[in-house]
Scaffold this active site. Structure first.
Site, PDB file in Angstrom:
ATOM      1  N   GLY A 106       1.380   1.975  10.768  1.00 45.80           N
ATOM      2  CA  GLY A 106       2.368   3.043  10.718  1.00 45.80           C
ATOM      3  C   GLY A 106       2.971   3.400  12.059  1.00 45.80           C
ATOM      4  N   GLY A 113       2.506  -1.245   4.282  1.00 45.02           N
ATOM      5  CA  GLY A 113       2.633   0.161   3.929  1.00 45.02           C
ATOM      6  C   GLY A 113       4.049   0.662   4.045  1.00 45.02           C
ATOM      7  N   GLY A 114       4.404   1.128   5.222  1.00 50.04           N
ATOM      8  CA  GLY A 114       5.625   1.897   5.363  1.00 50.04           C
ATOM      9  C   GLY A 114       6.902   1.135   5.591  1.00 50.04           C
ATOM     10  N   HIS A 139      -9.923   1.454   3.963  1.00 52.88           N
ATOM     11  CA  HIS A 139      -8.724   1.576   4.793  1.00 52.88           C
ATOM     12  C   HIS A 139      -9.045   2.483   5.979  1.00 52.88           C
ATOM     13  CE1 HIS A 139      -4.698   2.616   6.120  1.00 52.88           C
ATOM     14  NE2 HIS A 139      -4.269   1.553   5.469  1.00 52.88           N
ATOM     15  N   ASN A 144       0.872  -1.176   0.000  1.00 54.06           N
ATOM     16  CA  ASN A 144       0.000   0.000   0.000  1.00 54.06           C
ATOM     17  C   ASN A 144       0.909   1.227   0.000  1.00 54.06           C
ATOM     18  OD1 ASN A 144      -1.778   2.058   0.442  1.00 54.06           O
ATOM     19  ND2 ASN A 144      -2.407   1.398   2.500  1.00 54.06           N
ATOM     20  N   TRP A 145       1.004   1.855  -1.161  1.00 50.30           N
ATOM     21  CA  TRP A 145       1.932   2.982  -1.286  1.00 50.30           C
ATOM     22  C   TRP A 145       1.397   4.269  -0.673  1.00 50.30           C
ATOM     23  CZ3 TRP A 145       4.651   2.964  -6.760  1.00 50.30           C
ATOM     24  CH2 TRP A 145       5.475   1.827  -6.840  1.00 50.30           C
ATOM     25  N   LYS A 146       0.111   4.257  -0.315  1.00 49.19           N
ATOM     26  CA  LYS A 146      -0.515   5.482   0.235  1.00 49.19           C
ATOM     27  C   LYS A 146      -0.237   6.652  -0.705  1.00 49.19           C
ATOM     28  CE  LYS A 146      -0.270   3.320   4.670  1.00 49.19           C
ATOM     29  NZ  LYS A 146      -0.518   3.423   6.078  1.00 49.19           N
ATOM     30  N   GLU A 192      -6.422  -5.074   9.827  1.00 52.95           N
ATOM     31  CA  GLU A 192      -5.410  -4.068  10.130  1.00 52.95           C
ATOM     32  C   GLU A 192      -5.789  -3.329  11.414  1.00 52.95           C
ATOM     33  OE1 GLU A 192      -3.133  -2.843   6.294  1.00 52.95           O
ATOM     34  OE2 GLU A 192      -4.825  -1.518   6.579  1.00 52.95           O
ATOM     35  N   SER A 239       2.300  -2.433  10.395  1.00 52.24           N
ATOM     36  CA  SER A 239       3.713  -2.541  10.771  1.00 52.24           C
ATOM     37  C   SER A 239       4.287  -3.940  10.542  1.00 52.24           C
ATOM     38  CB  SER A 239       3.912  -2.092  12.224  1.00 52.24           C
ATOM     39  OG  SER A 239       3.535  -0.734  12.381  1.00 52.24           O
ATOM     40  N   GLU A 259      -7.486   4.785   7.320  1.00 49.61           N
ATOM     41  CA  GLU A 259      -7.191   6.204   7.095  1.00 49.61           C
ATOM     42  C   GLU A 259      -8.351   6.870   6.367  1.00 49.61           C
ATOM     43  OE1 GLU A 259      -3.393   5.655   5.191  1.00 49.61           O
ATOM     44  OE2 GLU A 259      -2.534   5.006   7.097  1.00 49.61           O
TER      45      GLU A 259
HETATM   46  P1  PGA Z   1       1.948   0.009   7.670  1.00 48.24           P
HETATM   47  O1  PGA Z   1       0.605   0.285   6.857  1.00 48.24           O
HETATM   48  O2  PGA Z   1       2.575  -1.234   7.115  1.00 48.24           O
HETATM   49  O3  PGA Z   1       2.767   1.246   7.403  1.00 48.24           O
HETATM   50  O4  PGA Z   1       1.587  -0.128   9.096  1.00 48.24           O
HETATM   51  C1  PGA Z   1      -0.255  -0.735   6.511  1.00 48.24           C
HETATM   52  C2  PGA Z   1      -1.444  -0.125   5.824  1.00 48.24           C
HETATM   53  O5  PGA Z   1      -1.750   1.042   6.091  1.00 48.24           O
HETATM   54  O6  PGA Z   1      -2.099  -0.789   5.016  1.00 48.24           O
END
Ligand code: PGA
Length: 257
Positions: A176, A237-238, A98, A13-15, A170, A216, A100
């Site tokens: 994150g 994601g990150g 998601h 997930n590149w956001k 998640e 994470s 977010e």
């Molecule tokens: P993260 O994000 O790996 O940075 O925790 C996962 C996501 O938001 O899908």
């Protein structure tokens, strides 16, 4: 629960990260080290990068996905992107709900359900995100919260359609933050999701549905999480690629420059 009925999916997930130039550099590097296997790999990128990524990954088996889609099929919805439009671009996956977006963009359970229906109608795999907040976990409301979100997201789907949905567990407190759910915590929730699917749609359906963990996930914790019987992959994601093992790092992509 026997995993042989399901594919492992590692999705990045590149956001809202990476310019086209950065995406290009990533794709070039990734193609050099990517080795096709039974694991399905997908990169969920911002809309402007989708055409380029589809082209760059053509013939490799690497899937490309969007991170959101409009609930409307067309019309006067300034700034929105429809399912037809992302299908036109070659997206095979789309993240829906998601946390977010649920927190910042008004994605309700009802909206998530509408988007899931719209995506499935056009043959795009929805990756439906569900997760509890820290306060819900502390108050022992995790299972209730997750069961509700899953049920709402799948409302009105046929059993055949449910098989095609990917669910990503998640926990909000793990996204994150560098704080990951333990293998046991993640497995407990994913098992529960599968049990609910079994109760509602039957064993044949529940054993087909891919359930990912996200929050994470990184080089240190991915092996333990992926070894759990009800965890079929990751939404990442990150995590910085240098901290991931070569295969999964490059597979997942990285969201932060
Ligand atoms: P993260 O994000 O790996 O940075 O925790 C996962 C996501 O938001 O899908």
């Amino acid at each position: 629960m026997n995993k042989k009925y399901r594919k492992v999916i590692i999705a990045g997930n590149w956001k809202m990260y990476k310019t086209i130039a950065e995406a290009r550099a990533f794709a070039e590097e990734f193609k050099k080290i990517y080795q096709p296997s039974d694991v399905r790999v997908a990169v969920c990128a911002p809309y402007p990068q989708l055409p380029f990524l589809v082209e760059a990954f053509r013939g490799t088996g690497i899937g490309v996905g969007a991170q959101n889609v409009s609930e409307f099929d067309k019309g006067a919805h300034t700034g929105e992107i429809s399912v037809d439009m992302i299908a036109d671009l070659g997206a095979k996956y789309c993240i829906v709900g998601h946390s977010e977006r649920r927190a910042n963009n008004g994605d309700t359970d009802e909206l998530v359900n509408t988007k899931v229906h719209a995506l499935l109608e056009k043959g795009i795999t929805p990756i439906v995100c569900v997760g509890e907040s820290l306060s819900e976990r502390d108050r022992d409301l995790t299972m209730e919260r997750i069961s509700y979100q899953v049920k709402a997201a799948l409302y009105g789907l046929t059993a055949e359609q449910v098989k095609k949905v990917v669910i990503a567990y998640e926990p909000i407190w793990a996204i994150g933050t560098g704080r990951t759910a333990t293998d046991e915590q993640a497995q407990e929730v994913c098992f529960n999701i599968r049990e609910n699917l079994r109760a509602q749609y039957g064993a044949l359906v529940s054993r087909k549905v891919c359930i990912l963990y996200g929050g994470s996930m990184n080089a240190k914790n991915c092996a333990g999480l992926l070894a759990q019987p009800d965890i079929d992959g990751g939404l990442i994601g990150g995590s910085r690629s240098r901290t991931l093992p070569r295969s999964s790092a490059k597979a997942a992509g990285r969201s932060k420059p």
